[in-house]
Design an enzyme around this catalytic site. Structure first.
Site, PDB file in Angstrom:
ATOM      1  NE  ARG A   1       3.716  11.186  -2.052  1.00 43.04           N
ATOM      2  CZ  ARG A   1       3.011  10.075  -2.232  1.00 43.04           C
ATOM      3  NH1 ARG A   1       3.521   9.089  -2.927  1.00 43.04           N
ATOM      4  NH2 ARG A   1       1.798   9.967  -1.735  1.00 43.04           N
TER       5      ARG A   1
ATOM      6  CG  ASP B   1       3.934  -2.713  -4.903  1.00 44.88           C
ATOM      7  OD1 ASP B   1       4.732  -3.652  -4.817  1.00 44.88           O
ATOM      8  OD2 ASP B   1       2.942  -2.582  -4.144  1.00 44.88           O
TER       9      ASP B   1
ATOM     10  CG  ASP C   1       4.405   2.751  -0.393  1.00 40.34           C
ATOM     11  OD1 ASP C   1       3.932   3.658   0.311  1.00 40.34           O
ATOM     12  OD2 ASP C   1       3.930   2.443  -1.513  1.00 40.34           O
TER      13      ASP C   1
ATOM     14  CG  ASP D   1      -0.509   7.371  -3.433  1.00 42.15           C
ATOM     15  OD1 ASP D   1       0.438   7.676  -2.690  1.00 42.15           O
ATOM     16  OD2 ASP D   1      -0.846   6.192  -3.671  1.00 42.15           O
TER      17      ASP D   1
END
Ligand code: NAG
Ligand code: NAG
Length: 427
Positions: free
Chosen positions: A226, A83, A168, A230
């Site tokens: 994912r 990011d 994301d 995180d």
């Protein structure tokens, strides 16, 4: 003969289902490389932190280290930007623009740099209005009061020569992901450039939205996905991810394989949070799961013992095995787990296996963990023999012995999140 049989088998398998976008030849084995997020976060204060803020210099220096220190030769080829690489505003043609101060060569310049070194460039975006840092444009960008930008952004990334795109999942309704992520996958596919598509679709749906993800659809759309929180630079985080992968082991085995791998997030090895033993454990688990191996540490400061873990050729070979199978958890109690991954060589229909013994109890001396071969490999044949190879050379010798169905595989394992890892090579 064996190879021919395997090829026929694989061909049969792939012709029996509709061709998915993830069958495009990208990520036949788990992607390997570098991703900045855990080690560098999204710091943009380059005056105060000139060597660790998010700018093109950081990614170029990581690329230089991947090549000079032997990582690239082992397969670590993706350099992934995270990011805050972009400007707040799109240009007059509604295209994303790299931050003019921190990425003066633009993303095209950075991609050219990677390609000149035999590496690949990954970039970051978001399925929603804004990227996760909260101020920069995502692909859906309703805040402009306009259309979305899935097509424009896919074309832009392709023109820049981007090789991987991590999308994301912030600032959007997770219930729409079953439509939105496949649309983005279509737009990437339409560009004609093979771009590895990595999604955060299941993570946001399950962990933040309480929805059980449609893994069949996800594995047709995303080369890697994912599916949990995180990763953090701590044993608590690694332990929690290992637990989650155990809880959903059967489902993840079913939907993880060549072209579509479940992604437990970055390797945090080399930072401050894991002990030496716990670092080996992360590498061992990520290897038997056939997970992406994305290093997130400052490669300019990596200590030799951590470099050795990341460059362990035996573990990389387990991770990169061409069948891409996720290990099965064959045993778990509060303090111990055993995971088994089928892999090459396969001889006469009999597979070889990578085996991990994990000992978590945070006190005490090293203990023996012991299972019979038939407990590890339930369908083992009566007369099959396996040579036991120590993949971390904990016993100081590569071959520990030969075992058959009723023999015990007994290994001394240190406590506090340590592993022993061996390969049972079929004879
Ligand atoms: C696009 O998807 C098709 C399958 O639907 C696949 O065969 C093709 O290789 C993909 N193209 C690219 C550039 O990813
Ligand atoms: C995205 O932006 C639109 C338009 O401003 C707004 O209506 C919507 O609630 C936003 N979505 C999220 C999840 O923030």
């Amino acid at each position: 003969m064996i190879t021919i049989l395997t090829i026929i088998f694989v061909t049969l398998l792939s012709s029996s289902h509709v061709l998915a976008k993830t069958d495009d030849g990208t990520a036949r084995t788990p992607p390997m490389g570098f991703l900045s997020y855990t080690a560098f976060d999204t710091d943009t204060d380059c005056d105060r932190y000139p060597n660790s803020c998010i700018n093109e210099q950081l990614y170029k220096e990581m690329a230089d280290r991947l090549v000079a220190d032997g990582f690239a030769d082992l397969g670590y080829r993706y350099v992934n930007v995270d990011d805050r690489w972009m400007e707040k505003d799109r240009d007059a043609n509604r295209r994303l623009v790299a931050d003019r101060k921190r990425f003066p060569s633009g993303i095209k310049g950075l991609a050219d740099y990677m390609h000149s070194k035999g590496l690949l460039l990954g970039i970051y975006g978001d399925i929603g209005n804004l990227t996760c840092s909260g101020t920069l444009p995502g692909q859906n960008n309703h805040n402009t009061g306009e259309r979305d930008f899935f097509d424009i952004d896919a074309q832009t990334f392709a023109e820049w020569g981007v090789d991987s795109f991590k999308q994301d999942g912030c600032y959007e309704d997770v219930k729409k992901y079953d439509q939105l992520y496949p649309r983005m996958g279509d737009e990437l596919n339409k560009t004609g450039r093979h771009i590895l598509f990595t999604c955060e679709w299941p993570f946001f749906q399950y962990v933040l939205g309480g929805i059980h993800p449609d893994y069949a659809a996800i594995s047709r759309t995303c080369h890697t996905y994912r599916n949990y929180k995180d990763v953090l630079d701590s044993w608590a985080s690694i332990d929690e991810i290992i637990k989650y992968y155990g809880d959903y082991n059967d489902e993840f085995i079913k939907y993880s394989g060549p072209g579509h791998f479940a992604d437990p997030d970055e390797l945090t090895i080399g930072n401050s949070g894991l002990s030496y033993d716990q670092s080996r454990t992360q590498m061992a688990m990520w290897s038997v799961w056939s997970s992406p191996l994305l290093i997130s540490t400052d490669l300019r400061k990596l200590r030799p013992e951590y470099k050795a873990i990341l460059q362990n050729r035996e573990l990389i070979a387990v991770n990169q095995d061409r069948h891409g199978i996720m290990a099965k958890m064959v045993y778990r109690d509060n303090d111990h787990q055993i995971w088994v991954k089928p892999m090459e060589p396969v001889i006469g229909g009999q597979w070889s296996y990578a085996v991990v013994y994990l000992h978590k109890r945070p006190m005490g001396h090293p203990i023996y963990m012991s299972k019979t071969v038939s407990e590890l490999i339930p369908d083992v044949k009566d007369n099959t023999k396996y040579e036991v190879h120590d993949l971390f050379l904990d016993d100081g010798k590569e071959i520990l012995g030969t075992v058959g169905k009723n023999d015990r595989l007994e290994l001394l394992v240190r406590p506090s999140g340590s592993v022993r890892m061996v390969k049972l090579v079929v004879k």
